[in-house]
Design a protein around this motif. Sequence first.
Motif, PDB file in Angstrom:
ATOM      1  N   PRO A  40       0.826  -1.212   0.000  1.00 35.05           N
ATOM      2  CA  PRO A  40       0.000   0.000   0.000  1.00 35.05           C
ATOM      3  C   PRO A  40       0.862   1.265   0.000  1.00 35.05           C
ATOM      4  O   PRO A  40       1.808   1.365   0.770  1.00 35.05           O
ATOM      5  N   VAL A  41       0.526   2.197  -0.883  1.00 38.13           N
ATOM      6  CA  VAL A  41       1.268   3.470  -0.952  1.00 38.13           C
ATOM      7  C   VAL A  41       0.280   4.636  -1.085  1.00 38.13           C
ATOM      8  O   VAL A  41       0.606   5.661  -1.684  1.00 38.13           O
ATOM      9  N   ALA A  42      -0.914   4.459  -0.521  1.00 37.96           N
ATOM     10  CA  ALA A  42      -1.949   5.464  -0.777  1.00 37.96           C
ATOM     11  C   ALA A  42      -2.167   6.432   0.384  1.00 37.96           C
ATOM     12  O   ALA A  42      -3.072   7.264   0.327  1.00 37.96           O
ATOM     13  N   GLY A  43      -1.331   6.337   1.439  1.00 35.47           N
ATOM     14  CA  GLY A  43      -1.558   7.208   2.615  1.00 35.47           C
ATOM     15  C   GLY A  43      -1.290   8.667   2.292  1.00 35.47           C
ATOM     16  O   GLY A  43      -0.700   8.997   1.251  1.00 35.47           O
ATOM     17  N   TYR A  44      -1.733   9.563   3.198  1.00 36.47           N
ATOM     18  CA  TYR A  44      -1.534  11.000   2.978  1.00 36.47           C
ATOM     19  C   TYR A  44      -0.085  11.424   3.214  1.00 36.47           C
ATOM     20  O   TYR A  44       0.381  12.389   2.637  1.00 36.47           O
ATOM     21  N   GLY A  45       0.594  10.719   4.124  1.00 34.84           N
ATOM     22  CA  GLY A  45       1.951  11.156   4.458  1.00 34.84           C
ATOM     23  C   GLY A  45       1.939  12.469   5.222  1.00 34.84           C
ATOM     24  O   GLY A  45       2.838  13.307   5.073  1.00 34.84           O
ATOM     25  N   THR A  46       0.925  12.644   6.070  1.00 36.61           N
ATOM     26  CA  THR A  46       0.748  13.890   6.819  1.00 36.61           C
ATOM     27  C   THR A  46       1.997  14.272   7.603  1.00 36.61           C
ATOM     28  O   THR A  46       2.338  15.445   7.704  1.00 36.61           O
ATOM     29  N   ARG A  47       2.648  13.245   8.133  1.00 31.17           N
ATOM     30  CA  ARG A  47       3.783  13.540   9.007  1.00 31.17           C
ATOM     31  C   ARG A  47       5.011  13.986   8.232  1.00 31.17           C
ATOM     32  O   ARG A  47       6.002  14.377   8.825  1.00 31.17           O
ATOM     33  N   LYS A  87       5.267  10.421  -0.295  1.00 21.44           N
ATOM     34  CA  LYS A  87       6.421  10.060   0.556  1.00 21.44           C
ATOM     35  C   LYS A  87       7.078   8.763   0.102  1.00 21.44           C
ATOM     36  O   LYS A  87       8.263   8.553   0.330  1.00 21.44           O
ATOM     37  N   GLU A  88       6.348   7.880  -0.557  1.00 20.37           N
ATOM     38  CA  GLU A  88       6.937   6.621  -1.027  1.00 20.37           C
ATOM     39  C   GLU A  88       7.899   6.853  -2.201  1.00 20.37           C
ATOM     40  O   GLU A  88       8.578   5.941  -2.646  1.00 20.37           O
ATOM     41  N   GLN A 102      -7.202   3.144  -4.141  1.00 17.02           N
ATOM     42  CA  GLN A 102      -7.946   3.164  -2.871  1.00 17.02           C
ATOM     43  C   GLN A 102      -8.766   4.454  -2.910  1.00 17.02           C
ATOM     44  O   GLN A 102      -8.195   5.552  -2.918  1.00 17.02           O
ATOM     45  N   GLN A 125      -9.021   7.314   1.862  1.00  8.75           N
ATOM     46  CA  GLN A 125      -7.849   6.993   2.693  1.00  8.75           C
ATOM     47  C   GLN A 125      -8.345   6.571   4.078  1.00  8.75           C
ATOM     48  O   GLN A 125      -8.315   7.350   5.027  1.00  8.75           O
ATOM     49  N   GLY A 129      -7.242   4.060   5.968  1.00 11.34           N
ATOM     50  CA  GLY A 129      -6.290   3.320   6.804  1.00 11.34           C
ATOM     51  C   GLY A 129      -5.606   2.162   6.097  1.00 11.34           C
ATOM     52  O   GLY A 129      -6.017   1.741   5.000  1.00 11.34           O
ATOM     53  N   PHE A 130      -4.566   1.659   6.763  1.00  9.13           N
ATOM     54  CA  PHE A 130      -3.731   0.586   6.211  1.00  9.13           C
ATOM     55  C   PHE A 130      -4.569  -0.679   5.954  1.00  9.13           C
ATOM     56  O   PHE A 130      -4.482  -1.298   4.889  1.00  9.13           O
ATOM     57  N   GLY A 140       4.640   0.339   2.316  1.00  6.19           N
ATOM     58  CA  GLY A 140       5.248   1.058   1.195  1.00  6.19           C
ATOM     59  C   GLY A 140       6.245   2.110   1.634  1.00  6.19           C
ATOM     60  O   GLY A 140       6.987   2.647   0.816  1.00  6.19           O
ATOM     61  N   ASP A 141       6.270   2.412   2.938  1.00  8.01           N
ATOM     62  CA  ASP A 141       7.153   3.493   3.380  1.00  8.01           C
ATOM     63  C   ASP A 141       8.195   2.988   4.378  1.00  8.01           C
ATOM     64  O   ASP A 141       8.698   3.752   5.189  1.00  8.01           O
TER      65      ASP A 141
HETATM   66  P1  UTP Z   1       0.943   5.055   7.683  1.00 11.51           P
HETATM   67  O1  UTP Z   1       0.358   4.358   8.848  1.00 11.51           O
HETATM   68  O2  UTP Z   1       2.310   5.559   7.788  1.00 11.51           O
HETATM   69  O3  UTP Z   1      -0.082   6.215   7.283  1.00 11.51           O
HETATM   70  O4  UTP Z   1       0.814   4.061   6.452  1.00 11.51           O
HETATM   71  P2  UTP Z   1       0.047   7.448   6.269  1.00 11.51           P
HETATM   72  O5  UTP Z   1      -1.358   7.896   6.083  1.00 11.51           O
HETATM   73  O6  UTP Z   1       0.778   7.108   5.016  1.00 11.51           O
HETATM   74  O7  UTP Z   1       0.933   8.505   7.032  1.00 11.51           O
HETATM   75  P3  UTP Z   1       0.485   9.749   7.909  1.00 11.51           P
HETATM   76  O8  UTP Z   1      -0.085   9.176   9.145  1.00 11.51           O
HETATM   77  O9  UTP Z   1      -0.515  10.507   7.099  1.00 11.51           O
HETATM   78  O10 UTP Z   1       1.761  10.507   8.115  1.00 11.51           O
HETATM   79  C1  UTP Z   1       1.560   2.866   6.278  1.00 11.51           C
HETATM   80  C2  UTP Z   1       1.500   2.481   4.812  1.00 11.51           C
HETATM   81  O11 UTP Z   1       0.143   2.290   4.406  1.00 11.51           O
HETATM   82  C3  UTP Z   1      -0.216   3.153   3.347  1.00 11.51           C
HETATM   83  C4  UTP Z   1       0.800   4.281   3.407  1.00 11.51           C
HETATM   84  O12 UTP Z   1       0.970   4.869   2.132  1.00 11.51           O
HETATM   85  C5  UTP Z   1       2.040   3.600   3.934  1.00 11.51           C
HETATM   86  O13 UTP Z   1       2.794   3.011   2.899  1.00 11.51           O
HETATM   87  N1  UTP Z   1      -1.618   3.625   3.541  1.00 11.51           N
HETATM   88  C6  UTP Z   1      -2.017   4.175   4.707  1.00 11.51           C
HETATM   89  C7  UTP Z   1      -2.514   3.472   2.511  1.00 11.51           C
HETATM   90  O14 UTP Z   1      -2.162   2.959   1.430  1.00 11.51           O
HETATM   91  N2  UTP Z   1      -3.796   3.895   2.669  1.00 11.51           N
HETATM   92  C8  UTP Z   1      -4.215   4.470   3.815  1.00 11.51           C
HETATM   93  O15 UTP Z   1      -5.419   4.826   3.920  1.00 11.51           O
HETATM   94  C9  UTP Z   1      -3.314   4.616   4.877  1.00 11.51           C
END
Ligand code: UTP
Length: 648
Positions: free
Chosen positions: A361-368, A378-379, A460, A463, A465-466, A487-488
């Motif tokens: 999975p690489v779809a997270g926001y990467g807020t941090r 971020k990936e 996805q 967003q 969650g994982f 993915g990160d």
């Molecule tokens: P993280 O738990 O680090 O979440 O995801 P995030 O959303 O990327 O980061 P923050 O919290 O906003 O900083 C772990 C992995 O799961 C993916 C992320 O891209 C990362 O590779 N992920 C997470 C998704 O694909 N979808 C999601 O809804 C959340």
Amino acid sequence: MRRWHELFVPGRVCLFGEHSDWAGSYRRINSKLQPGQVIIAGTNQGLYARVRAHHDKLIVRSILPGSDEPQSIELPMDRHELLQTAEAGGFFSYAAGVAYHMLTFYRVQGIEIDNYQTTLPVRKGLSSSAAFSVLLARAYNRVYDLKLTIRAEMEAAYQGEIRTPSRCGRMDQGCAFGQVPVKMTFNGELLHTHRLTIGAPLHMLVADLNGKKDTIKILGDLNRAFPFADDDESMRVQQYLGPINTELVERASTHIAEGDAEALGKLMTEAQRLFDDYLMPACPEELTSPKLHRVLNDPRIQGLTWGGKGVGSQGDGCVQFVTRSVSDRQELVDYLANTYGMKAFELDLTPPQAVRKAVIPVAGYGTRMFPASKALKKELFPVITPDGMAKPIILAVVEEAVQAGIEEIALIVRSGDEQFYDDFFNQPVARDHYSHLSESHQKYCQYLHNLGERLTFIPQQEQAGFGHAVYCARDFIGKDPFLLMLGDHLYVSQSEVPCARQLIDAYEQCGARRSVVGCYVADVEEISNYGTLAGEALNSDQRLLEVREFAEKPNRDYARRNLVTPDLPPDKFLCIYGQYILSPAIFECLGRQIDADAREAGEYQLTTALETLRKQEGVLGYRVAGRHYDTGLPGPYVQTLHAIYHGE
Ligand code: UTP
């Protein structure tokens, strides 16, 4: 509403080592004897049941093979009544015996068991009573989440069954391991179990000889040779059940690991010949077994099989064969039925399905990682590998999956990002850019494209969650086990074997067909940030564990009370590494969570689904020999850059 849990428990066949189980237990008295060793395997046939909690009763409904009418029993969860029913014997005595044990030792309430289908023949040496006892123990374990390991379930089943008039050995409950071969060693009071690997499918057949045998007489006569042999005949019995048997079992384990059907079948024939030489004289009335030998010596049967031998206590009970192929086995089934009027049961030993697919999975926001993550996902941030190459993180993750032997990879991407990833992996570099690249980098373009051909991009939409991201891969995965990687995160092996490969090897070697979650030892200060697990070691190097519990970001008090793993130093716990081999049943667990909108901090967590999966089919943990690096936080990203560049 009380939820039903689905269970299946097979019967078991003893492939090698019959009688050495009780012989090995005589080491309590005579330490010069060798430990007993047997190889058992779960049958294709078994007991299917739905089970759920009941506030104060034991309710069991069961349909026996060949009957349409269910039989049932209803008993209060009262120790006295349960014990009375167990001691009275009969079909439901096992249920009452195990319920008595569970009530006494675990203070559980009632249970309702609907054993709606039984394909396991009863009283044919396939341990149907032990299977029923294991079913009960497992039912209590699942319904009340008692966190029992398979060994503990076996023990509870044994303790329950010995309350009944049925005399079972400790080998019988081996059916708790499922349809895998298991080597069991009996050393005095001690029992050691070890799952065997299977190199290639082995197609076997067990047939009922329709004969008579007196197991009590066989046991009585052979037991006369123990604990001390006082004549030549007894010495020979001890010799066969000791050193000869140990060697046969060792060779059989190797043939199974190599998937060598021919050698395994021939070994069965050899084991029978030695059994006849050494044990038949001690009980000629029962062990001459004319029906068994007639079938084993039938030239037509010899042409369809690689070899065979008796089953269980031997005598004219059942016979087992290693057949030459699936079609030869079918011919053998028909021939046994038509010529001898014998009914046969198929037994398949199959290696676990290969792990061919991965999900990242690489779809997270990467807020941090804001504001950099506004400019670039971020990936795709760079890391510099020890060879001086600047790579996007996702490329290094994909490379590790491919090095581990993965053929197809799904990247779960944010909706709309598919093109972006596709461009990176699959589109050629613009002509003028390409001409400026070094020769080695030009070659690398082709390599990137080759990697890209293995990739599928799955959007996805939300967003959530994982866990939700993993759920998006359900159609891509279908019914296969798969590798899941974050993915990160980056993973650096501390052995020759890449981290992801270590997990695949653990999955394949343990032969358990259960999910394996990578883990590492962490300090108590760290655990409130990570998924944490606790378990009991399954092998001597302590890497493989049976997981007892998963908890998402537990606090210290909870961890100290519930998540201690024996063999770790004080205040050390096991956290989830970020690489997993998962059974497709995880999608059902995630699906239930999503249907119930069971979010935690707005997201569907994978750890919660892992805990459900653990209750459903058990999960193993594997302590990876490696380090993992988080790139999703600024500080750890800097450390990761340094560590990856220096190959630490
Ligand atoms: P993280 O738990 O680090 O979440 O995801 P995030 O959303 O990327 O980061 P923050 O919290 O906003 O900083 C772990 C992995 O799961 C993916 C992320 O891209 C990362 O590779 N992920 C997470 C998704 O694909 N979808 C999601 O809804 C959340």
